[in-house]
Write a protein that holds these residues in place. Sequence first.
Motif, PDB file in Angstrom:
ATOM      1  N   MET A   1       0.177 -15.882  -6.259  1.00  0.00           N
ATOM      2  CA  MET A   1       1.326 -15.322  -5.588  1.00  0.00           C
ATOM      3  C   MET A   1       1.273 -13.792  -5.737  1.00  0.00           C
ATOM      4  SD  MET A   1       5.394 -16.047  -6.241  1.00  0.00           S
ATOM      5  CE  MET A   1       5.086 -17.777  -6.388  1.00  0.00           C
ATOM      6  N   LYS A   2       1.310 -13.102  -4.603  1.00  0.00           N
ATOM      7  CA  LYS A   2       1.238 -11.635  -4.646  1.00  0.00           C
ATOM      8  C   LYS A   2       2.579 -11.019  -5.019  1.00  0.00           C
ATOM      9  CE  LYS A   2      -2.585 -10.311  -1.812  1.00  0.00           C
ATOM     10  NZ  LYS A   2      -3.087  -9.249  -0.989  1.00  0.00           N
ATOM     11  N   LYS A   3       2.460  -9.911  -5.720  1.00  0.00           N
ATOM     12  CA  LYS A   3       3.626  -9.137  -6.146  1.00  0.00           C
ATOM     13  C   LYS A   3       3.628  -7.799  -5.416  1.00  0.00           C
ATOM     14  CE  LYS A   3       4.857 -11.925  -9.553  1.00  0.00           C
ATOM     15  NZ  LYS A   3       6.039 -12.722  -9.442  1.00  0.00           N
ATOM     16  N   SER A 103      15.314  -1.652  -1.833  1.00  0.00           N
ATOM     17  CA  SER A 103      14.479  -1.319  -2.984  1.00  0.00           C
ATOM     18  C   SER A 103      13.969  -2.595  -3.641  1.00  0.00           C
ATOM     19  CB  SER A 103      15.245  -0.470  -3.998  1.00  0.00           C
ATOM     20  OG  SER A 103      16.301  -1.193  -4.570  1.00  0.00           O
ATOM     21  N   SER A 104      12.889  -2.443  -4.366  1.00  0.00           N
ATOM     22  CA  SER A 104      12.296  -3.570  -5.078  1.00  0.00           C
ATOM     23  C   SER A 104      11.619  -3.041  -6.338  1.00  0.00           C
ATOM     24  CB  SER A 104      11.298  -4.302  -4.175  1.00  0.00           C
ATOM     25  OG  SER A 104      10.307  -3.401  -3.723  1.00  0.00           O
ATOM     26  N   SER A 105      11.129  -3.976  -7.148  1.00  0.00           N
ATOM     27  CA  SER A 105      10.406  -3.598  -8.363  1.00  0.00           C
ATOM     28  C   SER A 105       8.969  -4.096  -8.249  1.00  0.00           C
ATOM     29  CB  SER A 105      11.072  -4.195  -9.598  1.00  0.00           C
ATOM     30  OG  SER A 105      10.845  -5.583  -9.645  1.00  0.00           O
ATOM     31  N   LEU A 106       8.114  -3.619  -9.122  1.00  0.00           N
ATOM     32  CA  LEU A 106       6.701  -4.002  -9.091  1.00  0.00           C
ATOM     33  C   LEU A 106       6.495  -5.507  -9.254  1.00  0.00           C
ATOM     34  CD1 LEU A 106       5.156  -1.131 -11.247  1.00  0.00           C
ATOM     35  CD2 LEU A 106       4.894  -1.471  -8.781  1.00  0.00           C
ATOM     36  N   GLU A 107       7.385  -6.160  -9.978  1.00  0.00           N
ATOM     37  CA  GLU A 107       7.222  -7.591 -10.265  1.00  0.00           C
ATOM     38  C   GLU A 107       7.839  -8.500  -9.206  1.00  0.00           C
ATOM     39  OE1 GLU A 107       5.185  -8.795 -12.610  1.00  0.00           O
ATOM     40  OE2 GLU A 107       4.718  -6.668 -12.812  1.00  0.00           O
ATOM     41  N   ASP A 108       8.521  -7.934  -8.210  1.00  0.00           N
ATOM     42  CA  ASP A 108       9.130  -8.762  -7.163  1.00  0.00           C
ATOM     43  C   ASP A 108       8.060  -9.486  -6.351  1.00  0.00           C
ATOM     44  OD1 ASP A 108      11.665  -8.044  -7.922  1.00  0.00           O
ATOM     45  OD2 ASP A 108      11.975  -6.608  -6.306  1.00  0.00           O
ATOM     46  N   ASP A 109       8.389 -10.691  -5.931  1.00  0.00           N
ATOM     47  CA  ASP A 109       7.506 -11.504  -5.113  1.00  0.00           C
ATOM     48  C   ASP A 109       7.351 -10.861  -3.734  1.00  0.00           C
ATOM     49  OD1 ASP A 109       6.126 -14.175  -4.579  1.00  0.00           O
ATOM     50  OD2 ASP A 109       7.662 -14.101  -2.994  1.00  0.00           O
ATOM     51  N   LEU A 110       6.120 -10.606  -3.329  1.00  0.00           N
ATOM     52  CA  LEU A 110       5.851  -9.927  -2.067  1.00  0.00           C
ATOM     53  C   LEU A 110       6.427 -10.683  -0.869  1.00  0.00           C
ATOM     54  CD1 LEU A 110       4.497  -7.606  -0.532  1.00  0.00           C
ATOM     55  CD2 LEU A 110       2.390  -8.960  -0.522  1.00  0.00           C
ATOM     56  N   LYS A 116      12.898 -10.262   3.285  1.00  0.00           N
ATOM     57  CA  LYS A 116      14.121  -9.449   3.247  1.00  0.00           C
ATOM     58  C   LYS A 116      13.988  -8.228   4.166  1.00  0.00           C
ATOM     59  CE  LYS A 116      17.537  -7.852  -0.023  1.00  0.00           C
ATOM     60  NZ  LYS A 116      17.944  -7.756  -1.407  1.00  0.00           N
ATOM     61  N   MET A 117      12.811  -7.605   4.171  1.00  0.00           N
ATOM     62  CA  MET A 117      12.583  -6.455   5.060  1.00  0.00           C
ATOM     63  C   MET A 117      12.811  -6.861   6.516  1.00  0.00           C
ATOM     64  SD  MET A 117       9.155  -4.745   3.319  1.00  0.00           S
ATOM     65  CE  MET A 117       8.802  -3.641   4.682  1.00  0.00           C
ATOM     66  N   ILE A 118      12.275  -7.995   6.882  1.00  0.00           N
ATOM     67  CA  ILE A 118      12.403  -8.471   8.266  1.00  0.00           C
ATOM     68  C   ILE A 118      13.847  -8.848   8.579  1.00  0.00           C
ATOM     69  CG2 ILE A 118      11.748 -10.329   9.852  1.00  0.00           C
ATOM     70  CD1 ILE A 118       8.964 -10.242   8.381  1.00  0.00           C
ATOM     71  N   GLU A 119      14.475  -9.620   7.702  1.00  0.00           N
ATOM     72  CA  GLU A 119      15.851 -10.069   7.931  1.00  0.00           C
ATOM     73  C   GLU A 119      16.833  -8.906   7.999  1.00  0.00           C
ATOM     74  OE1 GLU A 119      16.594 -12.857   4.765  1.00  0.00           O
ATOM     75  OE2 GLU A 119      15.611 -14.504   5.842  1.00  0.00           O
ATOM     76  N   GLU A 120      16.633  -7.894   7.151  1.00  0.00           N
ATOM     77  CA  GLU A 120      17.560  -6.766   7.103  1.00  0.00           C
ATOM     78  C   GLU A 120      17.099  -5.580   7.956  1.00  0.00           C
ATOM     79  OE1 GLU A 120      18.951  -5.826   3.164  1.00  0.00           O
ATOM     80  OE2 GLU A 120      18.981  -7.940   2.586  1.00  0.00           O
ATOM     81  N   GLU A 121      16.001  -5.793   8.685  1.00  0.00           N
ATOM     82  CA  GLU A 121      15.475  -4.809   9.634  1.00  0.00           C
ATOM     83  C   GLU A 121      15.111  -3.474   8.983  1.00  0.00           C
ATOM     84  OE1 GLU A 121      18.183  -4.634  12.940  1.00  0.00           O
ATOM     85  OE2 GLU A 121      17.747  -6.691  13.526  1.00  0.00           O
ATOM     86  N   LYS A 139       5.602  -1.262   6.335  1.00  0.00           N
ATOM     87  CA  LYS A 139       4.925  -2.283   7.144  1.00  0.00           C
ATOM     88  C   LYS A 139       3.464  -1.890   7.365  1.00  0.00           C
ATOM     89  CE  LYS A 139       8.970  -4.191   9.450  1.00  0.00           C
ATOM     90  NZ  LYS A 139       9.692  -4.363  10.717  1.00  0.00           N
ATOM     91  N   SER A 140       3.205  -0.601   7.489  1.00  0.00           N
ATOM     92  CA  SER A 140       1.812  -0.133   7.637  1.00  0.00           C
ATOM     93  C   SER A 140       1.006  -0.435   6.383  1.00  0.00           C
ATOM     94  CB  SER A 140       1.781   1.378   7.924  1.00  0.00           C
ATOM     95  OG  SER A 140       2.413   1.662   9.133  1.00  0.00           O
ATOM     96  N   ASP A 141       1.607  -0.227   5.204  1.00  0.00           N
ATOM     97  CA  ASP A 141       0.928  -0.561   3.951  1.00  0.00           C
ATOM     98  C   ASP A 141       0.590  -2.059   3.896  1.00  0.00           C
ATOM     99  OD1 ASP A 141       1.137   2.077   2.911  1.00  0.00           O
ATOM    100  OD2 ASP A 141       3.147   1.653   2.116  1.00  0.00           O
ATOM    101  N   LEU A 142       1.506  -2.880   4.355  1.00  0.00           N
ATOM    102  CA  LEU A 142       1.292  -4.324   4.341  1.00  0.00           C
ATOM    103  C   LEU A 142       0.129  -4.707   5.232  1.00  0.00           C
ATOM    104  CD1 LEU A 142       5.015  -5.479   4.436  1.00  0.00           C
ATOM    105  CD2 LEU A 142       3.425  -5.701   2.506  1.00  0.00           C
ATOM    106  N   ILE A 143       0.053  -4.105   6.416  1.00  0.00           N
ATOM    107  CA  ILE A 143      -1.048  -4.396   7.339  1.00  0.00           C
ATOM    108  C   ILE A 143      -2.372  -3.986   6.693  1.00  0.00           C
ATOM    109  CG2 ILE A 143      -2.071  -3.818   9.583  1.00  0.00           C
ATOM    110  CD1 ILE A 143       0.441  -5.355  10.089  1.00  0.00           C
TER     111      ILE A 143
END
Length: 147
Positions: A1-3, A103-110, A116-121, A139-143
Amino acid sequence: MKKIADVVNKEVISISKETSFDDIISIMKEKGVGRLPVVSEEKVIGVVTRDDILIREEKAPLPPVIAFWDLLITLPGNKEFKSKLKKIASFKAEDIMTEEFLSSSLEDDLEEVVTKMIEEEYSYTLVLEDEKLIGIVTKSDLIKTCF
């Protein structure tokens, strides 16, 4: 599971609440970024995004222009144009920033954060540790990192 730690961009550029409108534009253009966290006393107090700049209630009127055949001639700016342009140029980060941000933390589930990013736009999440900014995931980092 990615973080979040697996994809975080720690090269985040931040600004102070006193950063001028002109400097914000310059930083965005020079660094190729579309969002700048605003930090005061090591705490994130807001974010200036491209949308904050582009979607302003106080719009500068276009300078008067005359079209003459294939030439466009800009006339000396009228009083309203000069006044509004001066007002916009005097904005500081604290005048145009959005105070709500994801905002999120390093240990949050990716997967959960992306959902949440998508749902909250949101197109990004700021990564905080003890309320201090340590990175960003866009989103660019994710790609770049996931595909």
